[in-house]
Design a protein around this motif. Structure first.
Motif, short mmCIF file in Angstrom:
data_model
loop_
_atom_site.label_atom_id
_atom_site.label_comp_id
_atom_site.label_asym_id
_atom_site.label_seq_id
_atom_site.Cartn_x
_atom_site.Cartn_y
_atom_site.Cartn_z
N LYS A 71 3.98 29.63 3.24
CA LYS A 71 4.50 30.00 4.56
C LYS A 71 5.96 29.61 4.66
O LYS A 71 6.43 28.72 3.97
CB LYS A 71 3.70 29.33 5.67
CG LYS A 71 3.75 27.81 5.64
CD LYS A 71 2.91 27.20 6.73
CE LYS A 71 2.97 25.68 6.60
NZ LYS A 71 2.19 25.03 7.60
N THR A 74 9.41 26.74 9.76
CA THR A 74 9.69 27.07 11.15
C THR A 74 10.82 26.21 11.71
O THR A 74 11.47 26.59 12.66
CB THR A 74 8.43 26.89 12.03
OG1 THR A 74 7.94 25.55 11.86
CG2 THR A 74 7.35 27.89 11.62
N SER A 75 11.03 25.06 11.10
CA SER A 75 12.15 24.21 11.53
C SER A 75 12.87 23.72 10.28
O SER A 75 12.29 23.59 9.21
CB SER A 75 11.65 23.01 12.34
OG SER A 75 10.89 22.15 11.52
#
Length: 159
Positions: A71, A74-75
């Motif tokens: 994945k 996200t940060s």
């Protein structure tokens, strides 16, 4: 004659991607920097997210988390600026990381033939077994640019 049992210690930078830690040889690291604006542009280079400007250089940003974790991040907390070799040339690449990085000295165990191509070796540190990354297999290299620049092969007519 005495046999030396002293371990050959090498320096590595531990980096965090999500909940996992990985390592890169310290001699491949240029610096650790705070995230800056990513410039995106149309391109066909796989694994390239965009570029950042750093010390007068255009530095490609390669988010390797999807290949390693399945994945995207996200940060981001930092960019780890690493040096890649393309033949005789060297180029900086920026790898987004999600946590603090740490410099350690450790003995690296060699990768086995059954290991994934991105594994350069293994470290044992703080009770964890940590993958040492081979950035050449995780980031786009000159071979991608050459493949894209080559004209498409045409099928030859049969006589």
């Amino acid at each position: 004659m005495t046999v030396s049992t002293e371990l050959e210690l090498q320096s590595f930078v531990l980096l965090r991607l999500g909940e996992r830690r990985f390592a890169i040889s310290a001699n491949q690291i240029a610096e650790l920097v705070a995230p800056s604006r990513i410039f995106r542009f149309p391109h066909r280079t796989p694994k390239l997210e965009g570029v950042i400007l750093r010390r007068g250089r255009i530095v490609p940003v390669c988010d390797i988390s999807e290949m390693l974790l399945g994945k995207r991040l996200t940060s981001r907390r930092f960019y780890l600026i690493a040096v890649r070799s393309y033949g005789t040339q060297k180029e900086w690449i920026a790898v987004p990381v999600t946590g603090e990085c740490e410099l350690i000295k450790s003995e690296m165990m060699a990768a086995a033939e059954s290991d994934a191509p991105h594994v350069a070796g293994w470290l044992s540190h703080g009770g964890d077994v940590i993958e040492v990354l081979n950035l050449d297999t995780l980031t786009p290299g000159a071979e991608h640019a050459l493949a894209e620049a080559a004209p498409p092969r045409r099928a030859e007519a049969l006589p």
